[in-house]
Design an enzyme around this catalytic site. Structure first.
Site, PDB file in Angstrom:
ATOM      1  N   GLU A 191      -4.566  -5.104  10.089  1.00 16.12           N
ATOM      2  CA  GLU A 191      -4.252  -4.344   8.881  1.00 16.12           C
ATOM      3  C   GLU A 191      -5.497  -4.348   8.009  1.00 16.12           C
ATOM      4  OE1 GLU A 191      -3.523  -6.686   5.895  1.00 16.12           O
ATOM      5  OE2 GLU A 191      -4.543  -7.869   7.403  1.00 16.12           O
ATOM      6  N   GLY A 214       0.798  -1.214   0.000  1.00 20.55           N
ATOM      7  CA  GLY A 214       0.000   0.000   0.000  1.00 20.55           C
ATOM      8  C   GLY A 214       0.829   1.260   0.000  1.00 20.55           C
ATOM      9  N   ASP A 254       2.375  -0.616  18.037  1.00 21.96           N
ATOM     10  CA  ASP A 254       2.105  -1.661  19.022  1.00 21.96           C
ATOM     11  C   ASP A 254       0.866  -1.242  19.798  1.00 21.96           C
ATOM     12  OD1 ASP A 254       2.035  -3.327  21.266  1.00 21.96           O
ATOM     13  OD2 ASP A 254       4.209  -3.452  21.415  1.00 21.96           O
ATOM     14  N   SER A 302       2.625  -3.102   6.221  1.00 21.98           N
ATOM     15  CA  SER A 302       2.790  -2.762   7.626  1.00 21.98           C
ATOM     16  C   SER A 302       1.539  -3.186   8.382  1.00 21.98           C
ATOM     17  CB  SER A 302       3.037  -1.258   7.799  1.00 21.98           C
ATOM     18  OG  SER A 302       1.942  -0.523   7.288  1.00 21.98           O
TER      19      SER A 302
END
Length: 260
Positions: free
Chosen positions: A197, A39, A223, A107
């Site tokens: 995600e 992305g 986190d 990510s």
């Protein structure tokens, strides 16, 4: 009298007069059989820079596609946008132009004590809390990674001495309410989900519907248990190191798959 729409509705893919697709701008033969998706445009440019003789073959509507090689194996790297609708468009158009194996390199927001910022997960499956997959399969279809792709990613990481967690991610349509609320975090953490995600479940489902293989590897940029996040300036060095390691072994795995 029923209107005859067969002339335009039976063609699954839209092509412009020059033969290119409207979103990615790619044509038949532009892409390799194995494609890595992200992305992040910056991450795609990093991967393209790690290929030999990379050439940009698509550049439209925010999507960018590069094709080159690594160790003699042809590979493509492409942006997939944010969220499952954009991912589905990328997979559809790349598959129509020759890609048959996809690896998401992205990510995630981690919710496992084993996933601090900079840690890497290889997803074996995904909770499908997004709507795009419903157009490809029933709601009870399990979005799972292709075993061959997962094995290649884990093996490539091991060769480089890069530790990875292997398990489940959760894909959602909502970055804020869908990921960053206490009740949601607690629920999925208790079920052993490693990260949140927005694209993996759609990738796995769309790829299965199109007869393709797919895998997903994710680097934690935040986190959710500690509140540390790169966008707050936390653990930037750890994230940069984790992302670099992820890119290196993901590309190596993709080359292995292209050669096998």
């Amino acid at each position: 009298m029923t209107e005859d729409t067969s002339g335009w509705l039976t063609e699954r893919y839209l092509r412009l007069p020059d033969g290119s697709f409207p979103h990615l701008g790619v044509r038949d033969g532009d892409v390799a059989a194995v494609a890595l998706l992200s992305g992040s445009p910056e991450r795609v440019e990093l991967m393209a820079g790690m290929l030999d003789n990379a050439e940009q073959v698509g550049d439209r509507r925010g999507y960018a596609v590069f094709t080159g090689s690594l160790g003699g194996a042809g590979l493509s790297v492409a942006t997939s946008g944010v969220g499952s609708p954009s991912m589905a468009i990328a997979v559809e158009e790349l598959a129509a132009c020759g890609a048959s194996c996809f690896i998401r390199v992205g990510s995630c927001a981690a919710l496992s004590p084993r996933m601090p910022v900079g840690a890497i997960a290889v997803a074996t499956g995904a909770v499908s809390d997004e709507g795009t997959s419903r157009y490809y399969a029933p709601g009870n279809f399990p979005p799972v990674a292709s075993h061959r792709v997962t094995a290649a990613l884990v093996a490539a990481a091991a060769r480089r001495g890069t530790p990875v967690q292997v398990g489940l991610t959760r894909s959602t349509d909502s970055f804020y309410e869908g990921e960053r609320t206490t009740e949601v975090i607690r629920r999925w953490k208790d079920l052993g989900v490693l990260a949140f995600e927005m694209e993996t479940s759609c990738l796995f489902t769309a790829a299965a519907a199109l007869g393709c293989e797919a895998g997903s590897v994710l680097c934690a940029g935040s986190d959710l248990l500690t509140g540390e996040a790169t966008y707050q300036g936390d653990r930037l060095e750890e994230y940069a190191a984790g992302q670099q390691a992820m890119l290196e072994f993901a590309l190596a795995a993709a080359a292995d798959l292209a050669r096998s």
